[in-house]
Design a protein around this motif. Structure first.
Motif, PDB file in Angstrom:
ATOM      1  N   PRO A  69       0.079   8.381 -12.617  1.00 49.37           N
ATOM      2  CA  PRO A  69       0.101   9.123 -13.795  1.00 49.37           C
ATOM      3  C   PRO A  69       0.680  10.046 -14.045  1.00 49.37           C
ATOM      4  O   PRO A  69       1.159  10.540 -14.570  1.00 49.37           O
ATOM      5  N   ALA A  70       0.553  11.014 -12.782  1.00 48.96           N
ATOM      6  CA  ALA A  70       0.640  12.351 -12.446  1.00 48.96           C
ATOM      7  C   ALA A  70       2.359  12.474 -12.206  1.00 48.96           C
ATOM      8  O   ALA A  70       3.579  13.370 -13.052  1.00 48.96           O
ATOM      9  N   VAL A  71       2.769  11.601 -11.834  1.00 42.67           N
ATOM     10  CA  VAL A  71       4.111  11.355 -11.468  1.00 42.67           C
ATOM     11  C   VAL A  71       5.191  10.968 -12.823  1.00 42.67           C
ATOM     12  O   VAL A  71       6.332  11.697 -12.884  1.00 42.67           O
ATOM     13  N   MET A  72       4.660  10.072 -13.603  1.00 47.75           N
ATOM     14  CA  MET A  72       4.835   9.923 -14.897  1.00 47.75           C
ATOM     15  C   MET A  72       5.145  11.083 -15.591  1.00 47.75           C
ATOM     16  O   MET A  72       6.100  11.322 -16.166  1.00 47.75           O
ATOM     17  N   ARG A  73       4.070  12.457 -15.679  1.00 48.77           N
ATOM     18  CA  ARG A  73       3.995  13.215 -16.590  1.00 48.77           C
ATOM     19  C   ARG A  73       5.244  14.011 -16.079  1.00 48.77           C
ATOM     20  O   ARG A  73       5.739  15.013 -17.319  1.00 48.77           O
ATOM     21  N   TRP A  74       4.824  14.086 -14.462  1.00 44.15           N
ATOM     22  CA  TRP A  74       5.689  15.276 -14.063  1.00 44.15           C
ATOM     23  C   TRP A  74       7.608  14.426 -14.305  1.00 44.15           C
ATOM     24  O   TRP A  74       8.572  15.932 -15.299  1.00 44.15           O
ATOM     25  N   ASN A  75       7.960  13.721 -14.579  1.00 46.14           N
ATOM     26  CA  ASN A  75       9.118  12.990 -14.676  1.00 46.14           C
ATOM     27  C   ASN A  75       9.549  12.968 -15.867  1.00 46.14           C
ATOM     28  O   ASN A  75      11.007  12.626 -16.584  1.00 46.14           O
ATOM     29  N   ALA A  76       8.891  13.064 -17.269  1.00 49.45           N
ATOM     30  CA  ALA A  76       8.530  12.914 -18.705  1.00 49.45           C
ATOM     31  C   ALA A  76       9.508  13.609 -19.357  1.00 49.45           C
ATOM     32  O   ALA A  76       9.915  13.311 -19.930  1.00 49.45           O
ATOM     33  N   ALA A  77      10.272  14.584 -18.505  1.00 44.09           N
ATOM     34  CA  ALA A  77      11.068  15.034 -19.439  1.00 44.09           C
ATOM     35  C   ALA A  77      12.256  14.381 -19.172  1.00 44.09           C
ATOM     36  O   ALA A  77      13.175  14.786 -19.878  1.00 44.09           O
ATOM     37  N   VAL A  78      12.703  13.910 -17.967  1.00 48.94           N
ATOM     38  CA  VAL A  78      14.094  13.187 -17.770  1.00 48.94           C
ATOM     39  C   VAL A  78      13.863  11.469 -18.298  1.00 48.94           C
ATOM     40  O   VAL A  78      14.890  10.755 -18.329  1.00 48.94           O
ATOM     41  N   ASN A  79      12.978  11.173 -17.933  1.00 51.18           N
ATOM     42  CA  ASN A  79      12.825   9.514 -18.610  1.00 51.18           C
ATOM     43  C   ASN A  79      11.513   9.305 -19.802  1.00 51.18           C
ATOM     44  O   ASN A  79      11.198   7.988 -19.274  1.00 51.18           O
ATOM     45  N   ALA A  80      11.617  10.028 -20.652  1.00 46.80           N
ATOM     46  CA  ALA A  80      10.346   9.601 -21.594  1.00 46.80           C
ATOM     47  C   ALA A  80      11.233   8.393 -22.104  1.00 46.80           C
ATOM     48  O   ALA A  80       9.772   7.868 -23.271  1.00 46.80           O
ATOM     49  N   GLY A  81      11.947   8.395 -22.845  1.00 41.90           N
ATOM     50  CA  GLY A  81      12.445   6.839 -23.690  1.00 41.90           C
ATOM     51  C   GLY A  81      12.060   5.536 -22.434  1.00 41.90           C
ATOM     52  O   GLY A  81      11.548   4.458 -23.320  1.00 41.90           O
ATOM     53  N   GLN A  82      12.659   5.676 -21.559  1.00 36.95           N
ATOM     54  CA  GLN A  82      12.072   4.172 -20.909  1.00 36.95           C
ATOM     55  C   GLN A  82      10.279   4.606 -20.928  1.00 36.95           C
ATOM     56  O   GLN A  82       9.686   3.666 -20.828  1.00 36.95           O
ATOM     57  N   GLN A  83       9.489   5.451 -20.673  1.00 32.07           N
ATOM     58  CA  GLN A  83       7.962   5.599 -20.758  1.00 32.07           C
ATOM     59  C   GLN A  83       7.655   5.214 -21.997  1.00 32.07           C
ATOM     60  O   GLN A  83       6.753   4.533 -22.033  1.00 32.07           O
ATOM     61  N   ALA A  84       8.495   5.605 -23.510  1.00 31.20           N
ATOM     62  CA  ALA A  84       7.878   5.397 -24.207  1.00 31.20           C
ATOM     63  C   ALA A  84       7.619   3.378 -24.395  1.00 31.20           C
ATOM     64  O   ALA A  84       6.958   2.322 -24.989  1.00 31.20           O
ATOM     65  N   ARG A  85       8.701   2.520 -23.563  1.00 32.02           N
ATOM     66  CA  ARG A  85       8.819   1.640 -23.236  1.00 32.02           C
ATOM     67  C   ARG A  85       7.466   0.841 -23.230  1.00 32.02           C
ATOM     68  O   ARG A  85       6.979  -0.006 -23.199  1.00 32.02           O
ATOM     69  N   VAL A  86       7.450   1.575 -22.013  1.00 36.63           N
ATOM     70  CA  VAL A  86       6.069   1.185 -20.903  1.00 36.63           C
ATOM     71  C   VAL A  86       4.989   1.583 -21.659  1.00 36.63           C
ATOM     72  O   VAL A  86       4.452   0.037 -21.802  1.00 36.63           O
ATOM     73  N   THR A 119      -8.443   7.764 -10.512  1.00 31.93           N
ATOM     74  CA  THR A 119      -7.714   8.618 -11.123  1.00 31.93           C
ATOM     75  C   THR A 119      -6.327   9.625 -10.973  1.00 31.93           C
ATOM     76  O   THR A 119      -5.810  10.285 -11.254  1.00 31.93           O
ATOM     77  N   ARG A 120      -7.610  10.251  -9.549  1.00 35.53           N
ATOM     78  CA  ARG A 120      -7.897  12.104  -8.880  1.00 35.53           C
ATOM     79  C   ARG A 120      -7.629  12.194  -7.822  1.00 35.53           C
ATOM     80  O   ARG A 120      -8.330  11.282  -6.710  1.00 35.53           O
ATOM     81  N   LEU A 121      -6.876  12.337  -6.848  1.00 33.84           N
ATOM     82  CA  LEU A 121      -6.810  13.751  -5.950  1.00 33.84           C
ATOM     83  C   LEU A 121      -8.587  13.081  -5.800  1.00 33.84           C
ATOM     84  O   LEU A 121      -8.872  12.780  -4.276  1.00 33.84           O
ATOM     85  N   VAL A 162      -1.087   6.085 -20.953  1.00 27.17           N
ATOM     86  CA  VAL A 162      -1.303   4.589 -20.745  1.00 27.17           C
ATOM     87  C   VAL A 162      -1.600   4.079 -19.949  1.00 27.17           C
ATOM     88  O   VAL A 162      -2.999   3.526 -19.614  1.00 27.17           O
ATOM     89  N   ILE A 163      -1.725   4.253 -18.793  1.00 26.74           N
ATOM     90  CA  ILE A 163      -1.532   3.532 -17.284  1.00 26.74           C
ATOM     91  C   ILE A 163      -2.465   4.355 -16.733  1.00 26.74           C
ATOM     92  O   ILE A 163      -3.502   3.343 -15.972  1.00 26.74           O
ATOM     93  N   GLU A 164      -2.849   5.710 -16.883  1.00 26.96           N
ATOM     94  CA  GLU A 164      -4.220   6.181 -16.204  1.00 26.96           C
ATOM     95  C   GLU A 164      -5.384   5.811 -16.498  1.00 26.96           C
ATOM     96  O   GLU A 164      -6.137   5.409 -16.314  1.00 26.96           O
ATOM     97  N   ALA A 165      -5.072   5.441 -18.485  1.00 32.13           N
ATOM     98  CA  ALA A 165      -6.499   4.904 -18.699  1.00 32.13           C
ATOM     99  C   ALA A 165      -6.716   3.070 -18.467  1.00 32.13           C
ATOM    100  O   ALA A 165      -7.674   1.911 -17.644  1.00 32.13           O
ATOM    101  N   PHE A 166      -5.587   2.292 -18.338  1.00 33.88           N
ATOM    102  CA  PHE A 166      -5.604   1.105 -17.868  1.00 33.88           C
ATOM    103  C   PHE A 166      -5.662   1.561 -16.258  1.00 33.88           C
ATOM    104  O   PHE A 166      -6.983   0.169 -15.747  1.00 33.88           O
ATOM    105  N   ILE A 167      -5.811   1.389 -15.370  1.00 35.10           N
ATOM    106  CA  ILE A 167      -6.530   2.636 -14.010  1.00 35.10           C
ATOM    107  C   ILE A 167      -7.687   2.257 -13.821  1.00 35.10           C
ATOM    108  O   ILE A 167      -8.801   1.999 -12.767  1.00 35.10           O
ATOM    109  N   ALA A 168      -8.528   3.095 -14.867  1.00 39.37           N
ATOM    110  CA  ALA A 168      -9.253   3.912 -15.344  1.00 39.37           C
ATOM    111  C   ALA A 168     -10.448   2.441 -15.626  1.00 39.37           C
ATOM    112  O   ALA A 168     -11.610   1.967 -14.718  1.00 39.37           O
TER     113      ALA A 168
END
Length: 131
Positions: free
Chosen positions: A42-59, A85-87, A73-79
């Motif tokens: 989830p953290a990497v997804m948040r950091w990457n959202a600036a460049v792959n928001a479209g792909q993330q929307a499909r997820v 979900t946290r270090l 969504v992924i973080e809630a699924f994992i929890a």
């Protein structure tokens, strides 16, 4: 499951920062690989959202929650699976972040991230998101 996951890698699918930092977290701090993925994705997804928001929307849509933030969504699924979900939930605090960041920069997978990671400072940003 392992065979299917390795098939994608063998086919040329890059793994990116989640796996590179996860391998560093596991190797440097002894966190199980399955937990590293739960905490970092989830953290990497948040950091990457600036460049792959479209792909993330499909997820998010594939997870039955179109229009929602994919990382949430992924973080809630994992929890919901009872996984961390946290270090902090796997016993890792900021005192270990520099060690993890340096080890992650030595992992060749860090170069495959959708948003380029040019130094340890950017890995530290991701670790803060996962704190």
């Amino acid at each position: 499951g392992v065979w299917l996951s390795v098939a994608a890698v063998q086919g040329g699918t890059p793994m990116g920062a989640s796996h590179a930092i996860g391998r560093a977290l596991g190797g440097s701090c002894g966190v199980a690989h399955g937990h590293t993925s739960c905490v970092l994705l989830p953290a990497v997804m948040r950091w990457n959202a600036a460049v792959n928001a479209g792909q993330q929307a499909r997820v998010a849509a594939a997870m039955g929650q179109p229009g929602e933030d994919a990382a949430d969504v992924i973080e809630a699924f994992i929890a919901g699976l009872g996984q961390p979900t946290r270090l902090s939930e796997v016993g890792i605090g900021p005192d270990k972040f520099d060690l993890i960041a340096a080890a992650a920069m030595a992992d060749r997978g860090i170069r495959d991230n959708p948003r380029p990671i040019n130094g340890a400072a950017e890995v530290l940003e991701i670790l803060e998101l996962a704190a």
